[in-house]
Design a protein around this motif. Structure first.
Motif, short mmCIF file in Angstrom:
data_model
loop_
_atom_site.label_atom_id
_atom_site.label_comp_id
_atom_site.label_asym_id
_atom_site.label_seq_id
_atom_site.Cartn_x
_atom_site.Cartn_y
_atom_site.Cartn_z
N ALA A 96 -98.08 52.52 11.05
CA ALA A 96 -97.41 53.83 11.08
C ALA A 96 -95.93 53.69 11.40
O ALA A 96 -95.08 54.34 10.78
CB ALA A 96 -98.09 54.74 12.10
N VAL A 97 -95.60 52.84 12.35
CA VAL A 97 -94.19 52.63 12.72
C VAL A 97 -93.43 51.99 11.56
O VAL A 97 -92.33 52.43 11.22
CB VAL A 97 -94.09 51.77 14.00
CG1 VAL A 97 -92.69 51.24 14.21
CG2 VAL A 97 -94.56 52.57 15.21
N LEU A 98 -94.01 50.97 10.94
CA LEU A 98 -93.32 50.29 9.85
C LEU A 98 -93.11 51.21 8.64
O LEU A 98 -92.11 51.08 7.93
CB LEU A 98 -94.07 49.03 9.43
CG LEU A 98 -94.02 47.89 10.45
CD1 LEU A 98 -94.94 46.75 10.04
CD2 LEU A 98 -92.58 47.39 10.64
N ARG A 99 -94.03 52.13 8.42
CA ARG A 99 -93.87 53.09 7.32
C ARG A 99 -92.68 54.01 7.56
O ARG A 99 -92.06 54.48 6.63
CB ARG A 99 -95.13 53.95 7.15
CG ARG A 99 -96.15 53.37 6.23
CD ARG A 99 -97.20 54.38 5.79
NE ARG A 99 -97.71 55.22 6.85
CZ ARG A 99 -98.79 54.95 7.58
NH1 ARG A 99 -99.45 53.85 7.38
NH2 ARG A 99 -99.20 55.79 8.51
N ARG A 100 -92.39 54.30 8.82
CA ARG A 100 -91.33 55.26 9.14
C ARG A 100 -89.96 54.60 9.31
O ARG A 100 -88.95 55.30 9.27
CB ARG A 100 -91.70 56.01 10.41
CG ARG A 100 -92.78 57.05 10.14
CD ARG A 100 -93.33 57.65 11.40
NE ARG A 100 -94.37 58.63 11.16
CZ ARG A 100 -95.61 58.36 10.79
NH1 ARG A 100 -95.98 57.11 10.60
NH2 ARG A 100 -96.50 59.32 10.61
N LEU A 101 -89.93 53.30 9.50
CA LEU A 101 -88.66 52.61 9.69
C LEU A 101 -88.03 52.26 8.34
O LEU A 101 -88.73 52.13 7.35
CB LEU A 101 -88.88 51.33 10.50
CG LEU A 101 -89.27 51.54 11.97
CD1 LEU A 101 -89.61 50.21 12.62
CD2 LEU A 101 -88.15 52.23 12.73
N PRO A 102 -86.71 52.05 8.32
CA PRO A 102 -86.06 51.64 7.08
C PRO A 102 -86.64 50.32 6.57
O PRO A 102 -87.15 49.51 7.35
CB PRO A 102 -84.59 51.46 7.47
CG PRO A 102 -84.44 52.13 8.78
CD PRO A 102 -85.78 52.18 9.43
N GLN A 103 -86.57 50.12 5.26
CA GLN A 103 -87.09 48.90 4.65
C GLN A 103 -86.32 47.68 5.13
O GLN A 103 -85.19 47.78 5.57
CB GLN A 103 -87.01 49.00 3.12
CG GLN A 103 -87.87 50.09 2.55
CD GLN A 103 -89.34 49.93 2.91
OE1 GLN A 103 -89.90 48.87 2.72
NE2 GLN A 103 -89.94 50.97 3.44
N GLY A 104 -86.93 46.54 5.01
CA GLY A 104 -86.29 45.28 5.38
C GLY A 104 -87.14 44.49 6.34
O GLY A 104 -88.04 45.03 6.98
N ARG A 105 -86.85 43.20 6.43
CA ARG A 105 -87.62 42.32 7.30
C ARG A 105 -86.87 42.03 8.59
O ARG A 105 -87.01 40.96 9.15
CB ARG A 105 -87.90 41.00 6.59
CG ARG A 105 -89.02 41.04 5.62
CD ARG A 105 -89.47 39.66 5.26
NE ARG A 105 -88.42 38.75 4.92
CZ ARG A 105 -88.06 38.42 3.70
NH1 ARG A 105 -88.68 38.93 2.67
NH2 ARG A 105 -87.11 37.55 3.50
N THR A 106 -86.09 42.92 9.05
CA THR A 106 -85.28 42.62 10.21
C THR A 106 -86.14 42.42 11.45
O THR A 106 -87.17 43.08 11.62
CB THR A 106 -84.26 43.74 10.49
OG1 THR A 106 -84.97 44.91 10.86
CG2 THR A 106 -83.39 44.02 9.28
N PRO A 107 -85.74 41.52 12.29
CA PRO A 107 -86.48 41.30 13.53
C PRO A 107 -86.59 42.57 14.38
O PRO A 107 -87.60 42.78 15.04
CB PRO A 107 -85.67 40.23 14.26
CG PRO A 107 -84.94 39.50 13.18
CD PRO A 107 -84.65 40.54 12.13
N LEU A 108 -85.59 43.42 14.33
CA LEU A 108 -85.63 44.66 15.10
C LEU A 108 -86.80 45.55 14.66
O LEU A 108 -87.50 46.12 15.50
CB LEU A 108 -84.31 45.43 14.98
CG LEU A 108 -84.25 46.77 15.70
CD1 LEU A 108 -84.48 46.58 17.21
CD2 LEU A 108 -82.93 47.47 15.43
N MET A 109 -87.02 45.66 13.37
CA MET A 109 -88.13 46.48 12.86
C MET A 109 -89.47 45.93 13.34
O MET A 109 -90.35 46.69 13.75
CB MET A 109 -88.13 46.53 11.33
CG MET A 109 -86.86 47.02 10.71
SD MET A 109 -86.35 48.62 11.37
CE MET A 109 -84.73 48.73 10.68
N LEU A 110 -89.61 44.62 13.29
CA LEU A 110 -90.86 44.00 13.74
C LEU A 110 -91.02 44.13 15.26
O LEU A 110 -92.13 44.32 15.76
CB LEU A 110 -90.92 42.54 13.30
CG LEU A 110 -90.98 42.33 11.78
CD1 LEU A 110 -90.89 40.84 11.45
CD2 LEU A 110 -92.20 42.96 11.17
N ALA A 111 -89.91 44.06 15.99
CA ALA A 111 -89.97 44.23 17.45
C ALA A 111 -90.39 45.65 17.82
O ALA A 111 -91.21 45.83 18.73
CB ALA A 111 -88.61 43.90 18.07
#
Length: 193
Positions: A112-127
């Motif tokens: 759910a969180v990854l669907r709402r965050l901007p695209q990309g493989r940034t470490p911040l998104m995964l954190a």
């Protein structure tokens, strides 16, 4: 029928692409099964399911991610009861089921969180996804303590240590995915920019 190079929006939101999308469920299952076996023997009851949840959610759509995490949980339980000789009693079995449910909840939260965050493989998104997954996982476990006991395992020191452990595992799993992606051993096609 969609051309092979076109992806659905659900696939495009995935942040980890170590192999071709058609091989992603099998690769993710193999990766998490191996990681789960290692973690089960090394850490016993501290298997980093929140980290596993984030990797699955970052690599796969929700339904296959849930199946892969459930498979990793089954490996963990098989090792626990079969090789590590967990006691076969109602409390241990109940905790095993709660851990499985918590791992699935963590996967849903990360997805759910990854669907709402901007695209990309940034470490911040995964954190950010790890924080959500870990919170969901720990809250689900904590919710079971009035019925199963174990409140003492939820001190700030223990929860922090296990959160750090999950972060380390996530970093290692993502690094492994990136190494595989760079080596492209399974004929992964490079996307057009």
């Amino acid at each position: 029928m969609m051309p092979a190079e076109m992806h659905s929006p659900e696939i495009d939101r995935c942040r980890l692409h170590p192999v071709a999308q058609r091989l992603a469920p099998l690769f993710c299952f193999a990766l998490l099964t191996a990681a789960c076996a290692l973690a089960s023997f090394a850490l016993a009851c501290a298997t980093p399911f929140a980290a596993f949840a984030v990797v699955a959610a970052a690599m796969l759509p929700l339904r296959p991610a849930l199946l892969v995490v459930a498979g990793a949980w089954l490996v963990n339980q098989g090792i626990g009861f079969g090789a590590l000789h967990y006691p076969i009693d109602s409390s241990t079995i109940a905790w095993g089921l709660v851990i499985g449910a918590a791992a699935l909840l963590a996967t849903a939260a990360a997805s759910a969180v990854l669907r709402r965050l901007p695209q990309g493989r940034t470490p911040l998104m995964l954190a950010i996804a790890l924080i959500a997954a870990y919170a969901a996982y720990e809250l689900a476990l904590l919710a079971a303590t009035p019925f199963l006991g174990g409140e003492g395992a939820f001190t700030a020191a223990i929860v922090t240590r296990l959160g750090f452990l999950s972060a380390v595992w996530l970093a290692g799993l993502v690094a492994g995915c990136e190494i595989v992606r760079l080596l492209a051993p399974f004929g992964r096609k490079v996307r057009n920019a």
